[in-house]
Scaffold this motif. Sequence first.
Motif, PDB file in Angstrom:
ATOM      1  N   TRP A   1      22.353  16.497  28.818  1.00 56.03           N
ATOM      2  CA  TRP A   1      22.443  15.425  27.883  1.00 56.03           C
ATOM      3  C   TRP A   1      23.247  14.814  27.897  1.00 56.03           C
ATOM      4  N   SER A  40      18.079  15.678  21.414  1.00 56.25           N
ATOM      5  CA  SER A  40      19.087  15.539  20.194  1.00 56.25           C
ATOM      6  C   SER A  40      20.487  16.225  20.505  1.00 56.25           C
ATOM      7  N   VAL A  41      21.318  16.080  19.508  1.00 55.50           N
ATOM      8  CA  VAL A  41      22.274  17.171  19.876  1.00 55.50           C
ATOM      9  C   VAL A  41      21.746  18.137  19.149  1.00 55.50           C
ATOM     10  N   GLU A  42      21.217  18.498  18.249  1.00 54.67           N
ATOM     11  CA  GLU A  42      20.684  19.865  17.627  1.00 54.67           C
ATOM     12  C   GLU A  42      20.127  20.931  18.418  1.00 54.67           C
ATOM     13  N   ILE A  43      19.214  20.383  19.438  1.00 57.08           N
ATOM     14  CA  ILE A  43      18.407  21.141  20.427  1.00 57.08           C
ATOM     15  C   ILE A  43      19.878  21.670  21.240  1.00 57.08           C
ATOM     16  N   GLN A  65      22.684  22.198  21.213  1.00 55.17           N
ATOM     17  CA  GLN A  65      24.070  22.588  19.904  1.00 55.17           C
ATOM     18  C   GLN A  65      22.842  24.034  19.709  1.00 55.17           C
ATOM     19  N   HIS A  66      21.748  24.068  19.571  1.00 53.45           N
ATOM     20  CA  HIS A  66      20.853  25.186  19.792  1.00 53.45           C
ATOM     21  C   HIS A  66      21.211  26.276  20.555  1.00 53.45           C
ATOM     22  N   GLN A  80      23.914  27.551  21.175  1.00 52.00           N
ATOM     23  CA  GLN A  80      24.283  29.043  20.558  1.00 52.00           C
ATOM     24  C   GLN A  80      23.662  30.225  20.920  1.00 52.00           C
ATOM     25  N   ASP A 102      28.911  28.419  22.085  1.00 49.22           N
ATOM     26  CA  ASP A 102      30.170  28.226  20.592  1.00 49.22           C
ATOM     27  C   ASP A 102      31.359  27.543  20.604  1.00 49.22           C
ATOM     28  N   ALA A 108      29.080  23.714  22.080  1.00 49.57           N
ATOM     29  CA  ALA A 108      27.968  23.698  21.335  1.00 49.57           C
ATOM     30  C   ALA A 108      29.667  22.495  20.052  1.00 49.57           C
ATOM     31  N   GLN A 153      29.290  18.961  20.051  1.00 49.82           N
ATOM     32  CA  GLN A 153      28.848  17.709  18.475  1.00 49.82           C
ATOM     33  C   GLN A 153      30.487  16.900  18.035  1.00 49.82           C
ATOM     34  N   ASP A 186      29.808  12.848  17.201  1.00 50.34           N
ATOM     35  CA  ASP A 186      30.100  11.923  15.676  1.00 50.34           C
ATOM     36  C   ASP A 186      31.139  11.550  16.146  1.00 50.34           C
TER      37      ASP A 186
END
Length: 99
Positions: free
Chosen positions: A28, A70-73, A75-76, A79, A84, A87, A91, A95
């Motif tokens: 990423w 994706s950033v969501e992947i 972060q998931h 975490q 955390d 993550a 983010q 942003d």
Amino acid sequence: MKRSERDQFIIDQYKNDEKMMVLIFTQWCVNHGLDPYVVYEEAYPHERKNNAITEALEQTVSKKESEEISVEIVQHVLQLFGNDDLAFVVQQYADAKSK
């Protein structure tokens, strides 16, 4: 499977999953033109250089060759392993890039 064999299997599986988490994070970063060491250090400024990142960088591909992550992947998976703080930093970078 004996108890010790099962325990070792679980430990090995966790280590493999952890390596995949680091690879996803590192890829990423590569895809977004970020230095994974710098991003990691922002989250964990008092830790030594992360050798897992070095190993993962050897497995990354160029942004052109990579699938979108994706950033969501990111972060998931971070975490899931209790990262955390990392993550959160990821983010922040996402942003800032979207502005």
